[in-house]
Design a protein around this motif. Structure first.
Motif, PDB file in Angstrom:
ATOM      1  N   LEU A 107      47.656  35.791  25.567  1.00  0.00           N
ATOM      2  CA  LEU A 107      48.052  36.931  24.730  1.00  0.00           C
ATOM      3  C   LEU A 107      48.264  38.187  25.557  1.00  0.00           C
ATOM      4  O   LEU A 107      49.127  39.018  25.242  1.00  0.00           O
ATOM      5  N   MET A 108      47.469  38.342  26.620  1.00  0.00           N
ATOM      6  CA  MET A 108      47.607  39.528  27.468  1.00  0.00           C
ATOM      7  C   MET A 108      48.787  39.415  28.427  1.00  0.00           C
ATOM      8  O   MET A 108      49.429  40.418  28.753  1.00  0.00           O
ATOM      9  N   VAL A 109      49.077  38.201  28.876  1.00  0.00           N
ATOM     10  CA  VAL A 109      50.171  38.003  29.836  1.00  0.00           C
ATOM     11  C   VAL A 109      51.520  37.979  29.131  1.00  0.00           C
ATOM     12  O   VAL A 109      52.537  38.384  29.708  1.00  0.00           O
ATOM     13  N   TYR A 110      51.544  37.516  27.879  1.00  0.00           N
ATOM     14  CA  TYR A 110      52.806  37.346  27.162  1.00  0.00           C
ATOM     15  C   TYR A 110      53.660  38.618  27.120  1.00  0.00           C
ATOM     16  O   TYR A 110      54.860  38.569  27.415  1.00  0.00           O
ATOM     17  N   PRO A 111      53.106  39.792  26.760  1.00  0.00           N
ATOM     18  CA  PRO A 111      53.962  40.996  26.740  1.00  0.00           C
ATOM     19  C   PRO A 111      54.549  41.331  28.107  1.00  0.00           C
ATOM     20  O   PRO A 111      55.705  41.772  28.189  1.00  0.00           O
TER      21      PRO A 111
ATOM     22  N   THR B 228      57.336  38.848  28.853  1.00  0.00           N
ATOM     23  CA  THR B 228      58.481  39.178  28.005  1.00  0.00           C
ATOM     24  C   THR B 228      59.203  40.422  28.501  1.00  0.00           C
ATOM     25  O   THR B 228      60.439  40.499  28.474  1.00  0.00           O
ATOM     26  N   LEU B 229      58.440  41.383  28.986  1.00  0.00           N
ATOM     27  CA  LEU B 229      59.034  42.609  29.525  1.00  0.00           C
ATOM     28  C   LEU B 229      59.907  42.304  30.735  1.00  0.00           C
ATOM     29  O   LEU B 229      61.017  42.835  30.866  1.00  0.00           O
ATOM     30  N   ILE B 230      59.424  41.451  31.624  1.00  0.00           N
ATOM     31  CA  ILE B 230      60.223  41.065  32.787  1.00  0.00           C
ATOM     32  C   ILE B 230      61.493  40.345  32.342  1.00  0.00           C
ATOM     33  O   ILE B 230      62.596  40.606  32.867  1.00  0.00           O
ATOM     34  N   ALA B 231      61.353  39.443  31.378  1.00  0.00           N
ATOM     35  CA  ALA B 231      62.527  38.722  30.889  1.00  0.00           C
ATOM     36  C   ALA B 231      63.537  39.675  30.259  1.00  0.00           C
ATOM     37  O   ALA B 231      64.759  39.540  30.482  1.00  0.00           O
TER      38      ALA B 231
ATOM     39  N   ASN C 201      62.271  35.834  25.025  1.00  0.00           N
ATOM     40  CA  ASN C 201      60.827  35.621  25.014  1.00  0.00           C
ATOM     41  C   ASN C 201      60.301  35.477  26.443  1.00  0.00           C
ATOM     42  O   ASN C 201      59.950  36.455  27.077  1.00  0.00           O
ATOM     43  N   PHE C 202      60.258  34.232  26.934  1.00  0.00           N
ATOM     44  CA  PHE C 202      59.728  34.014  28.275  1.00  0.00           C
ATOM     45  C   PHE C 202      60.819  34.020  29.341  1.00  0.00           C
ATOM     46  O   PHE C 202      60.533  34.270  30.506  1.00  0.00           O
ATOM     47  N   TRP C 203      62.059  33.726  28.957  1.00  0.00           N
ATOM     48  CA  TRP C 203      63.134  33.594  29.940  1.00  0.00           C
ATOM     49  C   TRP C 203      64.253  34.571  29.619  1.00  0.00           C
ATOM     50  O   TRP C 203      64.528  34.827  28.447  1.00  0.00           O
ATOM     51  N   PRO C 204      64.918  35.104  30.648  1.00  0.00           N
ATOM     52  CA  PRO C 204      66.057  36.004  30.399  1.00  0.00           C
ATOM     53  C   PRO C 204      67.186  35.279  29.676  1.00  0.00           C
ATOM     54  O   PRO C 204      67.445  34.099  29.920  1.00  0.00           O
ATOM     55  N   VAL C 205      67.845  35.976  28.790  1.00  0.00           N
ATOM     56  CA  VAL C 205      68.994  35.451  28.061  1.00  0.00           C
ATOM     57  C   VAL C 205      70.187  36.326  28.396  1.00  0.00           C
ATOM     58  O   VAL C 205      70.161  37.539  28.193  1.00  0.00           O
ATOM     59  N   GLY C 206      71.236  35.699  28.919  1.00  0.00           N
ATOM     60  CA  GLY C 206      72.380  36.475  29.372  1.00  0.00           C
ATOM     61  C   GLY C 206      72.020  37.290  30.599  1.00  0.00           C
ATOM     62  O   GLY C 206      72.019  38.526  30.542  1.00  0.00           O
ATOM     63  N   PHE C 207      71.696  36.602  31.676  1.00  0.00           N
ATOM     64  CA  PHE C 207      71.129  37.234  32.877  1.00  0.00           C
ATOM     65  C   PHE C 207      71.942  38.469  33.264  1.00  0.00           C
ATOM     66  O   PHE C 207      73.165  38.425  33.396  1.00  0.00           O
ATOM     67  N   ASN C 208      71.225  39.574  33.449  1.00  0.00           N
ATOM     68  CA  ASN C 208      71.879  40.866  33.680  1.00  0.00           C
ATOM     69  C   ASN C 208      71.055  41.683  34.676  1.00  0.00           C
ATOM     70  O   ASN C 208      69.849  41.861  34.498  1.00  0.00           O
ATOM     71  N   THR C 209      71.709  42.140  35.727  1.00  0.00           N
ATOM     72  CA  THR C 209      71.048  43.021  36.696  1.00  0.00           C
ATOM     73  C   THR C 209      71.763  44.369  36.802  1.00  0.00           C
ATOM     74  O   THR C 209      71.472  45.149  37.703  1.00  0.00           O
ATOM     75  N   GLU C 210      72.662  44.629  35.879  1.00  0.00           N
ATOM     76  CA  GLU C 210      73.433  45.864  35.947  1.00  0.00           C
ATOM     77  C   GLU C 210      72.547  47.099  35.788  1.00  0.00           C
ATOM     78  O   GLU C 210      72.774  48.115  36.443  1.00  0.00           O
ATOM     79  N   THR C 211      71.565  46.999  34.919  1.00  0.00           N
ATOM     80  CA  THR C 211      70.703  48.159  34.703  1.00  0.00           C
ATOM     81  C   THR C 211      69.872  48.450  35.928  1.00  0.00           C
ATOM     82  O   THR C 211      69.709  49.612  36.333  1.00  0.00           O
TER      83      THR C 211
END
Length: 312
Positions: free
Chosen positions: A45-49, A52-55, A70-80
């Protein structure tokens, strides 16, 4: 009587006749398994946020807005990441944050440690009066406008001192260190006095070496507080080249009006992309240094707080 007492505390196994301690009972094993399962769930529960933030920081704004990350990035984006990190002002503000944090933590530790040691002396005249003043400031302060007027009148606006001086002493940290110094053995100080040491010698050569745990804890408290602080800079700094990175990232999060002022860094991104993606990127970039420092002081953390909060 002794035999009966022993028989009540030690059980003999019917299989091999070996002694069975309380930790070998079925109830204890069930408790151990349940305790382990609960702790694992709490850790998840503590690691999940954080995961998710990294994803989210590597996901597309549309996927974040749709709630599909959730756990994995969707539509991988590094523009930001690229837009923020390619801006020279970001690194200037990042350097400012490092300087502000180091200087402010150093000043805060010196002042807090000295004052805590002084008010921890039982024989000090007006000791209770000084402690009363310290505690009073926990509940009352001068207010935002008087503080701003005072900082401006002292000529500290747009200087590092407007960031590091107002928060130089945390009352919470001061009281923890005071309690710790009060619990140190008085016999050591008396022995040092017999050997010819004055109060400064006792403080530097006896008290401080015994206070490594609580000092490491206070350093962590102060450094995290100063690193995350953006409101002081928001009040007292007008020039962007003096901003800490937290204020820089806060301005990016603020929305369209602030996005215009940061146009050089985000010209290839829409305002909607900023609002959806920049929050995760901002938090990741901000907490990385704290995550790197924490493992080195973690072993002092719990012991430092406990030692400083227990009064014998």
């Amino acid at each position: 009587m002794v035999t009966q007492s022993i028989s009540n505390t030690v059980k003999v196994s019917s299989r091999g006749g070996a002694a069975v301690g309380p930790r070998d009972t079925p109830g204890y094993r069930v408790f151990t398994w349940l305790n382990g399962i609960v702790l694992i769930l709490v850790c998840l529960l503590m690691v999940y946020p954080f995961v998710t933030l990294i994803a989210q920081s590597f996901s597309s704004p549309g996927a974040i807005k749709a709630g599909r990350v959730n756990f994995w990035p969707v539509g991988f984006n590094t523009e930001t990441y690229a837009a923020v990190m390619q801006n020279g002002m970001f690194w200037t503000n990042y350097r400012n944050t490092v300087v502000y944090t180091v200087v402010a933590t150093l000043i805060a530790m010196v002042l807090t440690t000295l004052m805590a040691y002084v008010i921890a002396r039982q024989h000090l005249r007006s000791r209770n009066f000084l402690i009363g003043i310290v505690v009073f400031t926990m509940f009352f302060n001068g207010g935002l406008i008087p503080n701003y007027v005072l900082i401006s009148a002292l000529g500290m606006k747009n200087t590092i001192w407007a960031i590091v001086i107002p928060g130089a002493i945390s009352v919470f940290n001061l009281l923890i260190m005071k309690s710790f110094f009060e619990n140190q053995p008085r016999e050591l100080e008396e022995a040092a006095q017999i050997d010819g040491l004055g109060w400064w010698g006792i403080f530097t050569r006896v008290a401080l070496p015994l206070s490594k745990a609580v000092l490491a804890t206070m350093i962590l408290f102060y450094s995290v507080a100063f690193w995350n602080d953006w409101f002081s800079a928001f009040l007292y700094l007008d020039r962007q080249e003096l901003f800490p990175v937290t204020l820089f990232l806060r301005n990016l999060i603020a929305g369209a009006s602030t996005a215009a002022s940061e146009g050089a860094a985000i010209s290839n991104l829409s305002v909607q992309q900023i609002s959806e993606n920049i929050k995760a990127v901002a938090m990741i970039l901000t907490i990385i240094p704290i995550l790197c420092v924490y493992p080195f002081v973690q072993r002092y953390f719990v012991s430092g707080v406990m030692l400083g909060s227990v009064k014998g």
